[in-house]
Write a protein that holds these residues in place. Structure first.
Motif, PDB file in Angstrom:
ATOM      1  N   PRO A 134       1.024  -1.484  -0.125  1.00 61.10           N
ATOM      2  CA  PRO A 134      -0.240  -0.211   0.115  1.00 61.10           C
ATOM      3  C   PRO A 134       0.825   1.283   0.360  1.00 61.10           C
ATOM      4  CG  PRO A 134       0.445  -1.086   2.427  1.00 61.10           C
ATOM      5  CD  PRO A 134       0.458  -1.492   1.135  1.00 61.10           C
ATOM      6  N   TYR A 135       2.346   0.863   0.057  1.00 65.09           N
ATOM      7  CA  TYR A 135       3.353   1.982   0.242  1.00 65.09           C
ATOM      8  C   TYR A 135       3.876   2.521  -1.280  1.00 65.09           C
ATOM      9  CZ  TYR A 135       2.099   1.643   4.968  1.00 65.09           C
ATOM     10  OH  TYR A 135       1.067   1.364   6.051  1.00 65.09           O
ATOM     11  N   CYS A 136       4.454   3.180  -1.035  1.00 63.11           N
ATOM     12  CA  CYS A 136       5.269   4.039  -2.386  1.00 63.11           C
ATOM     13  C   CYS A 136       6.279   3.212  -2.025  1.00 63.11           C
ATOM     14  CB  CYS A 136       5.479   5.445  -2.541  1.00 63.11           C
ATOM     15  SG  CYS A 136       6.456   6.526  -1.242  1.00 63.11           S
ATOM     16  N   GLU A 137       7.293   2.451  -2.826  1.00 60.85           N
ATOM     17  CA  GLU A 137       8.943   2.972  -1.971  1.00 60.85           C
ATOM     18  C   GLU A 137       9.661   3.286  -1.039  1.00 60.85           C
ATOM     19  OE1 GLU A 137      11.819   2.874  -5.437  1.00 60.85           O
ATOM     20  OE2 GLU A 137      13.024   1.510  -4.047  1.00 60.85           O
ATOM     21  N   PHE A 138       9.547   3.914  -1.161  1.00 63.11           N
ATOM     22  CA  PHE A 138      10.130   4.774   0.459  1.00 63.11           C
ATOM     23  C   PHE A 138       9.695   4.184   1.624  1.00 63.11           C
ATOM     24  CE2 PHE A 138      10.585   8.071   3.683  1.00 63.11           C
ATOM     25  CZ  PHE A 138      12.176   8.243   3.348  1.00 63.11           C
ATOM     26  N   HIS A 139       7.939   4.740   1.358  1.00 64.60           N
ATOM     27  CA  HIS A 139       7.231   3.974   2.696  1.00 64.60           C
ATOM     28  C   HIS A 139       7.009   2.553   2.794  1.00 64.60           C
ATOM     29  CE1 HIS A 139       5.534   8.572   2.296  1.00 64.60           C
ATOM     30  NE2 HIS A 139       6.617   8.978   4.188  1.00 64.60           N
ATOM     31  N   SER A 140       7.489   2.117   1.930  1.00 66.99           N
ATOM     32  CA  SER A 140       7.225   0.789   2.176  1.00 66.99           C
ATOM     33  C   SER A 140       8.611   0.094   2.671  1.00 66.99           C
ATOM     34  CB  SER A 140       7.294   0.168   0.213  1.00 66.99           C
ATOM     35  OG  SER A 140       7.922  -1.298   0.571  1.00 66.99           O
ATOM     36  N   ARG A 141       9.690   1.208   2.080  1.00 68.54           N
ATOM     37  CA  ARG A 141      11.200   0.470   3.194  1.00 68.54           C
ATOM     38  C   ARG A 141      11.454   0.863   4.202  1.00 68.54           C
ATOM     39  NH1 ARG A 141      15.494   1.125  -1.340  1.00 68.54           N
ATOM     40  NH2 ARG A 141      14.319  -0.636  -1.555  1.00 68.54           N
ATOM     41  N   LYS A 142      10.935   1.782   4.244  1.00 74.01           N
ATOM     42  CA  LYS A 142      10.191   2.475   5.867  1.00 74.01           C
ATOM     43  C   LYS A 142       9.562   1.219   6.743  1.00 74.01           C
ATOM     44  CE  LYS A 142       9.811   6.518   8.323  1.00 74.01           C
ATOM     45  NZ  LYS A 142       9.629   8.095   8.030  1.00 74.01           N
ATOM     46  N   ALA A 143       7.944   1.413   6.152  1.00 70.74           N
ATOM     47  CA  ALA A 143       6.995   0.276   7.195  1.00 70.74           C
ATOM     48  C   ALA A 143       7.880  -1.414   7.647  1.00 70.74           C
ATOM     49  CB  ALA A 143       6.158   0.186   6.244  1.00 70.74           C
ATOM     50  N   TYR A 144       8.490  -1.744   6.457  1.00 71.34           N
ATOM     51  CA  TYR A 144       8.925  -3.261   6.618  1.00 71.34           C
ATOM     52  C   TYR A 144       9.967  -3.271   6.933  1.00 71.34           C
ATOM     53  CZ  TYR A 144       6.409  -5.136   3.120  1.00 71.34           C
ATOM     54  OH  TYR A 144       5.551  -6.029   2.047  1.00 71.34           O
ATOM     55  N   HIS A 145      10.891  -2.176   7.590  1.00 70.68           N
ATOM     56  CA  HIS A 145      12.618  -1.956   8.570  1.00 70.68           C
ATOM     57  C   HIS A 145      11.907  -1.923  10.102  1.00 70.68           C
ATOM     58  CE1 HIS A 145      15.599  -2.155   5.912  1.00 70.68           C
ATOM     59  NE2 HIS A 145      14.956  -2.272   5.236  1.00 70.68           N
ATOM     60  N   GLN A 146      10.742  -1.676  10.092  1.00 68.04           N
ATOM     61  CA  GLN A 146      10.004  -1.255  11.310  1.00 68.04           C
ATOM     62  C   GLN A 146       9.641  -2.941  12.196  1.00 68.04           C
ATOM     63  OE1 GLN A 146       9.375   3.505  11.539  1.00 68.04           O
ATOM     64  NE2 GLN A 146       7.954   1.946  12.943  1.00 68.04           N
TER      65      GLN A 146
END
Length: 196
Positions: free
Chosen positions: A178-190
DNA sequence: CCCTGATTCGC
DNA sequence: GCGAATCAGG
């Protein structure tokens, strides 16, 4: 006739664990190299799975002798030192050059740990304060309200929902989430770290 | 997401 | 015996 021409099909060398290779495998495995590294070392046709599989068949899974001569309780973790870190690490790394490297077998990640670090005044001076702007800046005309979201807009919330300046990222989202690349990465990493 | 090794199971 | 697919963890 035995028509097993499986080998030598397309110039590929599907392994076929020869004594040589097994030997190298053993050696590298004992040295602590990871399966993928060893696979890369053995050749293109070898995957890390192949390596791991072989390792198990050879029954040499355990490869580190911590010298467990003392089944005693854990001696309190020694506190060597606590090099105080300033504010942020200021990671100015990102530009990943497009160097052609199919499978860069790492040099030798072996030794690590005690690394005396002495900073010269020069180095310290170069340590900027962390930007702290770990959020993308979205131009006002790109910001989306809740009702403007659709299947292809990044649904990462930005700002305080209680205030006026709350909006959604709105960048084009990835197919995988549901997120763009930037936020997707950010979400996952957390999340992935603490999951389960 | 990246990565690691461990295990399973059809070949 | 082999290793891709899967699993479990960091």
């Amino acid at each position: 006739m035995k028509d097993s021409v499986l080998t030598m099909v397309s110039g590929a060398q599907p392994a076929g664990w020869t004594d040589e290779r097994v030997d190298l495998l053993k050696k590298l495995w004992m040295e602590g190299l990871s399966a993928s590294q060893i696979a890369g070392e053995l050749g293109e046709g070898v995957t890390r799975n192949a390596v791991i599989g072989k390792v198990h068949r050879l029954k040499l899974s355990a490869r580190a002798k911590p010298t467990n001569t003392t089944p005693r309780a854990r001696p309190a973790a020694p506190r060597p030192a606590a090099p105080r870190r300033v504010a942020g690490p200021a990671p100015s790394m990102s530009a990943s050059a497009s160097i052609n490297k199919p499978r860069p077998s790492m040099p030798r990640p072996q030794v690590m740990g005690a690394t005396a670090l002495a900073m010269t005044p020069d180095m310290q001076a170069e340590l900027y304060v962390a930007p702290a702007t770990s959020e993308l800046f979205i131009p006002e005309d790109k910001r989306l309200s809740l009702l403007q979201l659709n299947e292809h807009t990044c649904k990462w919330p930005i700002g305080d929902p209680l205030t006026k300046d709350f909006y959604f990222c709105g960048q084009h989202s990835l197919e995988s989430g549901p997120y763009c690349e930037f936020h997707s990465r950010k979400a996952y990493h957390q999340l992935d770290k603490k999951r389960r």
